[in-house]
Design a protein around this motif. Structure first.
Motif, PDB file in Angstrom:
ATOM      1  N   MET A  83     -27.203  -5.988 -52.313  1.00  0.00           N
ATOM      2  CA  MET A  83     -28.111  -7.075 -51.919  1.00  0.00           C
ATOM      3  C   MET A  83     -27.846  -8.236 -52.270  1.00  0.00           C
ATOM      4  O   MET A  83     -27.812  -9.392 -51.859  1.00  0.00           O
ATOM      5  CB  MET A  83     -29.621  -6.605 -51.918  1.00  0.00           C
ATOM      6  N   GLU A  84     -27.401  -8.130 -53.733  1.00  0.00           N
ATOM      7  CA  GLU A  84     -27.111  -9.282 -54.601  1.00  0.00           C
ATOM      8  C   GLU A  84     -25.735 -10.171 -53.828  1.00  0.00           C
ATOM      9  O   GLU A  84     -25.887 -11.477 -53.827  1.00  0.00           O
ATOM     10  CB  GLU A  84     -26.752  -9.150 -55.858  1.00  0.00           C
ATOM     11  N   LYS A  85     -24.857  -9.432 -53.340  1.00  0.00           N
ATOM     12  CA  LYS A  85     -23.502  -9.859 -52.963  1.00  0.00           C
ATOM     13  C   LYS A  85     -24.048 -10.500 -51.561  1.00  0.00           C
ATOM     14  O   LYS A  85     -23.415 -11.409 -51.222  1.00  0.00           O
ATOM     15  CB  LYS A  85     -22.548  -8.525 -52.702  1.00  0.00           C
ATOM     16  N   GLU A  86     -24.799  -9.854 -50.939  1.00  0.00           N
ATOM     17  CA  GLU A  86     -25.052 -10.429 -49.724  1.00  0.00           C
ATOM     18  C   GLU A  86     -25.890 -11.754 -49.685  1.00  0.00           C
ATOM     19  O   GLU A  86     -25.772 -12.660 -48.899  1.00  0.00           O
ATOM     20  CB  GLU A  86     -26.007  -9.291 -48.610  1.00  0.00           C
ATOM     21  N   GLU A  87     -26.868 -11.694 -50.705  1.00  0.00           N
ATOM     22  CA  GLU A  87     -27.698 -13.098 -50.790  1.00  0.00           C
ATOM     23  C   GLU A  87     -26.854 -13.929 -51.622  1.00  0.00           C
ATOM     24  O   GLU A  87     -27.377 -15.275 -51.052  1.00  0.00           O
ATOM     25  CB  GLU A  87     -28.944 -12.685 -51.630  1.00  0.00           C
ATOM     26  N   TRP A 138     -23.392 -14.542 -51.047  1.00  0.00           N
ATOM     27  CA  TRP A 138     -22.272 -15.079 -50.359  1.00  0.00           C
ATOM     28  C   TRP A 138     -22.635 -14.971 -48.540  1.00  0.00           C
ATOM     29  O   TRP A 138     -22.297 -16.159 -48.133  1.00  0.00           O
ATOM     30  CB  TRP A 138     -21.006 -13.980 -50.431  1.00  0.00           C
ATOM     31  N   ILE A 139     -23.140 -14.059 -48.185  1.00  0.00           N
ATOM     32  CA  ILE A 139     -23.128 -13.843 -46.590  1.00  0.00           C
ATOM     33  C   ILE A 139     -24.155 -14.711 -46.283  1.00  0.00           C
ATOM     34  O   ILE A 139     -24.192 -15.521 -45.207  1.00  0.00           O
ATOM     35  CB  ILE A 139     -23.418 -12.332 -46.513  1.00  0.00           C
ATOM     36  N   ALA A 140     -25.514 -14.590 -46.776  1.00  0.00           N
ATOM     37  CA  ALA A 140     -26.753 -15.597 -46.161  1.00  0.00           C
ATOM     38  C   ALA A 140     -26.339 -16.866 -46.212  1.00  0.00           C
ATOM     39  O   ALA A 140     -26.736 -17.502 -45.300  1.00  0.00           O
ATOM     40  CB  ALA A 140     -28.007 -14.918 -46.931  1.00  0.00           C
ATOM     41  N   PRO A 141     -26.136 -17.458 -47.470  1.00  0.00           N
ATOM     42  CA  PRO A 141     -25.802 -19.008 -47.592  1.00  0.00           C
ATOM     43  C   PRO A 141     -24.658 -19.399 -46.387  1.00  0.00           C
ATOM     44  O   PRO A 141     -24.599 -20.463 -45.800  1.00  0.00           O
ATOM     45  CB  PRO A 141     -25.334 -19.217 -48.684  1.00  0.00           C
ATOM     46  N   MET A 142     -23.750 -18.621 -46.213  1.00  0.00           N
ATOM     47  CA  MET A 142     -22.512 -18.719 -45.340  1.00  0.00           C
ATOM     48  C   MET A 142     -23.138 -19.001 -43.974  1.00  0.00           C
ATOM     49  O   MET A 142     -22.846 -19.938 -43.087  1.00  0.00           O
ATOM     50  CB  MET A 142     -21.415 -17.730 -45.413  1.00  0.00           C
ATOM     51  N   ALA A 143     -23.878 -17.931 -43.569  1.00  0.00           N
ATOM     52  CA  ALA A 143     -24.593 -17.898 -42.294  1.00  0.00           C
ATOM     53  C   ALA A 143     -25.531 -19.143 -42.070  1.00  0.00           C
ATOM     54  O   ALA A 143     -25.594 -19.782 -40.836  1.00  0.00           O
ATOM     55  CB  ALA A 143     -25.414 -16.485 -42.071  1.00  0.00           C
ATOM     56  N   LYS A 144     -26.214 -19.238 -43.014  1.00  0.00           N
ATOM     57  CA  LYS A 144     -27.046 -20.590 -42.957  1.00  0.00           C
ATOM     58  C   LYS A 144     -26.395 -21.857 -42.769  1.00  0.00           C
ATOM     59  O   LYS A 144     -26.729 -22.850 -41.906  1.00  0.00           O
ATOM     60  CB  LYS A 144     -28.146 -20.689 -44.138  1.00  0.00           C
ATOM     61  N   ARG A 145     -25.341 -21.965 -43.636  1.00  0.00           N
ATOM     62  CA  ARG A 145     -24.367 -23.243 -43.429  1.00  0.00           C
ATOM     63  C   ARG A 145     -23.606 -23.204 -41.983  1.00  0.00           C
ATOM     64  O   ARG A 145     -23.492 -24.221 -41.669  1.00  0.00           O
ATOM     65  CB  ARG A 145     -23.347 -22.974 -44.616  1.00  0.00           C
ATOM     66  N   LEU A 146     -23.099 -22.114 -41.630  1.00  0.00           N
ATOM     67  CA  LEU A 146     -22.270 -22.250 -40.388  1.00  0.00           C
ATOM     68  C   LEU A 146     -22.702 -22.111 -39.172  1.00  0.00           C
ATOM     69  O   LEU A 146     -22.306 -22.684 -37.970  1.00  0.00           O
ATOM     70  CB  LEU A 146     -21.088 -21.263 -40.820  1.00  0.00           C
ATOM     71  N   PHE A 147     -23.962 -21.136 -39.045  1.00  0.00           N
ATOM     72  CA  PHE A 147     -24.197 -20.768 -37.580  1.00  0.00           C
ATOM     73  C   PHE A 147     -25.065 -22.171 -37.129  1.00  0.00           C
ATOM     74  O   PHE A 147     -25.834 -22.768 -37.545  1.00  0.00           O
ATOM     75  CB  PHE A 147     -25.377 -19.671 -37.821  1.00  0.00           C
ATOM     76  N   SER A 148     -25.094 -22.401 -35.830  1.00  0.00           N
ATOM     77  CA  SER A 148     -25.563 -23.290 -34.852  1.00  0.00           C
ATOM     78  C   SER A 148     -27.121 -22.477 -34.609  1.00  0.00           C
ATOM     79  O   SER A 148     -27.531 -21.291 -34.864  1.00  0.00           O
ATOM     80  CB  SER A 148     -24.796 -23.394 -33.640  1.00  0.00           C
TER      81      SER A 148
END
Length: 182
Positions: free
Chosen positions: A147-151, A153-163
């Motif tokens: 969960m730490e890894k996803e929170e 790296w993954i979640a911030p990336m999605a927030k930044r990149l997704f329309s």
């Protein structure tokens, strides 16, 4: 007027917030699992132990598979077609790790689920010996690091990149997976 004293879950219009909310619920279930481990030697398989085992099993048998599917079927594939440059490199490294961790957690859960079933069913024969401290610790450690890894790296990336449209698509898929009408 909404009651500010009652914590509510985010809705599917905020899919990354829903995923984070799932992580918070997983953390609560892991805490309950540890509490159950501590409870059994002192109190045996009483009504509280049975209720805790039922709660843990319900979450990890029903909600957790949806959460993993959200990531595997929708979030990560959507990120993989959106990410470029350094984001794509980070994702290329993390995706196989995340998928392998999901499989590892599923295997660890299978073992714990078998240990929890007799507790949930009210078995009285040596309930403290039915739940392995090593299995609980390993499951909790793997899930927490995951969960730490996803929170991180993954979640911030999605927030930044997704329309906005991609966020809506992700949220709709998550809602549909759970059988919740739009």
């Amino acid at each position: 007027m909404p009651n500010a004293l009652i914590s509510t879950a985010p809705d599917f219009s905020q899919p990354i917030a829903v995923l984070k909310h799932c992580h918070d619920r997983i953390r609560k279930q892991l805490e309950t699992l540890q509490n159950l481990l501590d409870h059994l030697p002192q109190h045996g398989n009483d009504a509280q132990a049975q209720q805790a085992a039922h709660s843990i099993m319900r979450y990890f048998n029903q909600a957790a598979p949806h959460h993993h599917a959200d990531e595997e079927v929708d979030l990560l594939p959507m990120l993989s077609v959106t990410a470029i440059g350094e984001d794509a490199a980070v994702l290329q490294k993390l995706m196989p790790e995340i998928m392998a961790e999901h499989q590892q957690m599923d295997g660890l859960w299978h073992t714990l689920n078998l240990q929890l079933a007799p507790i949930a069913d009210g078995a009285t024969a040596t309930p403290a010996g039915q739940l392995s401290p090593q299995d609980v610790q390993q499951f909790s450690a793997v899930y927490s690091a995951h969960m730490e890894k996803e929170e991180t790296w993954i979640a911030p990336m999605a927030k930044r990149l997704f329309s906005a449209q991609q966020m809506q698509q992700l949220g709709s898929a998550m809602q549909q997976r759970r059988g919740i009408p739009a």
